[in-house]
Design a protein around this motif. Structure first.
Motif, PDB file in Angstrom:
ATOM      1  N   THR A   7       0.830  -1.200   0.000  1.00  0.00           N
ATOM      2  CA  THR A   7       0.000   0.000   0.000  1.00  0.00           C
ATOM      3  C   THR A   7       0.866   1.253   0.000  1.00  0.00           C
ATOM      4  O   THR A   7       0.594   2.206  -0.742  1.00  0.00           O
ATOM      5  CB  THR A   7      -0.935  -0.001   1.227  1.00  0.00           C
ATOM      6  N   VAL A   8       1.908   1.245   0.812  1.00  0.00           N
ATOM      7  CA  VAL A   8       2.829   2.388   0.859  1.00  0.00           C
ATOM      8  C   VAL A   8       3.518   2.556  -0.491  1.00  0.00           C
ATOM      9  O   VAL A   8       3.638   3.672  -1.007  1.00  0.00           O
ATOM     10  CB  VAL A   8       3.860   2.204   1.991  1.00  0.00           C
ATOM     11  N   MET A   9       3.955   1.436  -1.072  1.00  0.00           N
ATOM     12  CA  MET A   9       4.624   1.493  -2.367  1.00  0.00           C
ATOM     13  C   MET A   9       3.684   2.025  -3.439  1.00  0.00           C
ATOM     14  O   MET A   9       4.074   2.841  -4.276  1.00  0.00           O
ATOM     15  CB  MET A   9       5.127   0.105  -2.751  1.00  0.00           C
ATOM     16  N   LEU A  10       2.438   1.601  -3.409  1.00  0.00           N
ATOM     17  CA  LEU A  10       1.457   2.069  -4.384  1.00  0.00           C
ATOM     18  C   LEU A  10       1.191   3.557  -4.205  1.00  0.00           C
ATOM     19  O   LEU A  10       1.081   4.299  -5.191  1.00  0.00           O
ATOM     20  CB  LEU A  10       0.156   1.279  -4.248  1.00  0.00           C
ATOM     21  N   ALA A  11       1.113   4.016  -2.961  1.00  0.00           N
ATOM     22  CA  ALA A  11       0.894   5.446  -2.700  1.00  0.00           C
ATOM     23  C   ALA A  11       2.074   6.267  -3.229  1.00  0.00           C
ATOM     24  O   ALA A  11       1.876   7.332  -3.835  1.00  0.00           O
ATOM     25  CB  ALA A  11       0.707   5.685  -1.213  1.00  0.00           C
ATOM     26  N   ARG A  12       3.290   5.777  -3.013  1.00  0.00           N
ATOM     27  CA  ARG A  12       4.464   6.485  -3.537  1.00  0.00           C
ATOM     28  C   ARG A  12       4.454   6.497  -5.056  1.00  0.00           C
ATOM     29  O   ARG A  12       4.808   7.493  -5.686  1.00  0.00           O
ATOM     30  CB  ARG A  12       5.742   5.834  -3.018  1.00  0.00           C
ATOM     31  N   ALA A  13       4.062   5.371  -5.657  1.00  0.00           N
ATOM     32  CA  ALA A  13       3.993   5.295  -7.117  1.00  0.00           C
ATOM     33  C   ALA A  13       2.951   6.263  -7.657  1.00  0.00           C
ATOM     34  O   ALA A  13       3.177   6.936  -8.668  1.00  0.00           O
ATOM     35  CB  ALA A  13       3.676   3.874  -7.553  1.00  0.00           C
ATOM     36  N   ASP A  17       6.601   8.676  -7.966  1.00  0.00           N
ATOM     37  CA  ASP A  17       7.923   8.087  -7.747  1.00  0.00           C
ATOM     38  C   ASP A  17       8.119   6.936  -8.731  1.00  0.00           C
ATOM     39  O   ASP A  17       7.496   5.881  -8.593  1.00  0.00           O
ATOM     40  CB  ASP A  17       8.025   7.592  -6.301  1.00  0.00           C
ATOM     41  N   PRO A  18       8.975   7.105  -9.735  1.00  0.00           N
ATOM     42  CA  PRO A  18       9.133   6.053 -10.749  1.00  0.00           C
ATOM     43  C   PRO A  18       9.758   4.772 -10.193  1.00  0.00           C
ATOM     44  O   PRO A  18       9.438   3.677 -10.665  1.00  0.00           O
ATOM     45  CB  PRO A  18      10.027   6.687 -11.815  1.00  0.00           C
ATOM     46  N   ASP A  19      10.646   4.888  -9.206  1.00  0.00           N
ATOM     47  CA  ASP A  19      11.240   3.692  -8.620  1.00  0.00           C
ATOM     48  C   ASP A  19      10.192   2.864  -7.889  1.00  0.00           C
ATOM     49  O   ASP A  19      10.169   1.635  -7.989  1.00  0.00           O
ATOM     50  CB  ASP A  19      12.368   4.057  -7.649  1.00  0.00           C
ATOM     51  N   ALA A  20       9.319   3.533  -7.159  1.00  0.00           N
ATOM     52  CA  ALA A  20       8.253   2.828  -6.450  1.00  0.00           C
ATOM     53  C   ALA A  20       7.284   2.188  -7.441  1.00  0.00           C
ATOM     54  O   ALA A  20       6.797   1.080  -7.214  1.00  0.00           O
ATOM     55  CB  ALA A  20       7.510   3.771  -5.520  1.00  0.00           C
ATOM     56  N   ALA A  21       7.014   2.881  -8.537  1.00  0.00           N
ATOM     57  CA  ALA A  21       6.100   2.340  -9.544  1.00  0.00           C
ATOM     58  C   ALA A  21       6.670   1.061 -10.160  1.00  0.00           C
ATOM     59  O   ALA A  21       5.956   0.054 -10.291  1.00  0.00           O
ATOM     60  CB  ALA A  21       5.838   3.373 -10.626  1.00  0.00           C
ATOM     61  N   SER A  22       7.955   1.083 -10.508  1.00  0.00           N
ATOM     62  CA  SER A  22       8.538  -0.116 -11.114  1.00  0.00           C
ATOM     63  C   SER A  22       8.631  -1.249 -10.094  1.00  0.00           C
ATOM     64  O   SER A  22       8.399  -2.409 -10.431  1.00  0.00           O
ATOM     65  CB  SER A  22       9.905   0.188 -11.721  1.00  0.00           C
TER      66      SER A  22
END
Length: 54
Positions: A7-13, A17-22
């Motif tokens: 969930t945190v990674m998705l929010a950053r994406a 944030d391209p790194d979080a998206a990938s």
């Protein structure tokens, strides 16, 4: 990876944030592959049980 981390990674994406998206896409693809392997092995086990029972 826990769903909280996802969930945190998705929010950053979502915030750009391209790194979080990938990373999110890699994790999601890995989970999809694991689910497919699980389904495939389950089907194979079911067929083995059917053939054994015949």
């Amino acid at each position: 990876m826990s769903s909280d981390k996802l969930t945190v990674m998705l929010a950053r994406a979502a915030s750009g944030d391209p790194d979080a998206a990938s990373a999110f896409l890699r994790v999601r693809a890995g989970r999809a592959q694991a689910a497919e392997r699980f389904r495939t092995s389950g089907r194979a086990a079911a067929w083995r049980m059917i053939r054994t029972a015949e």
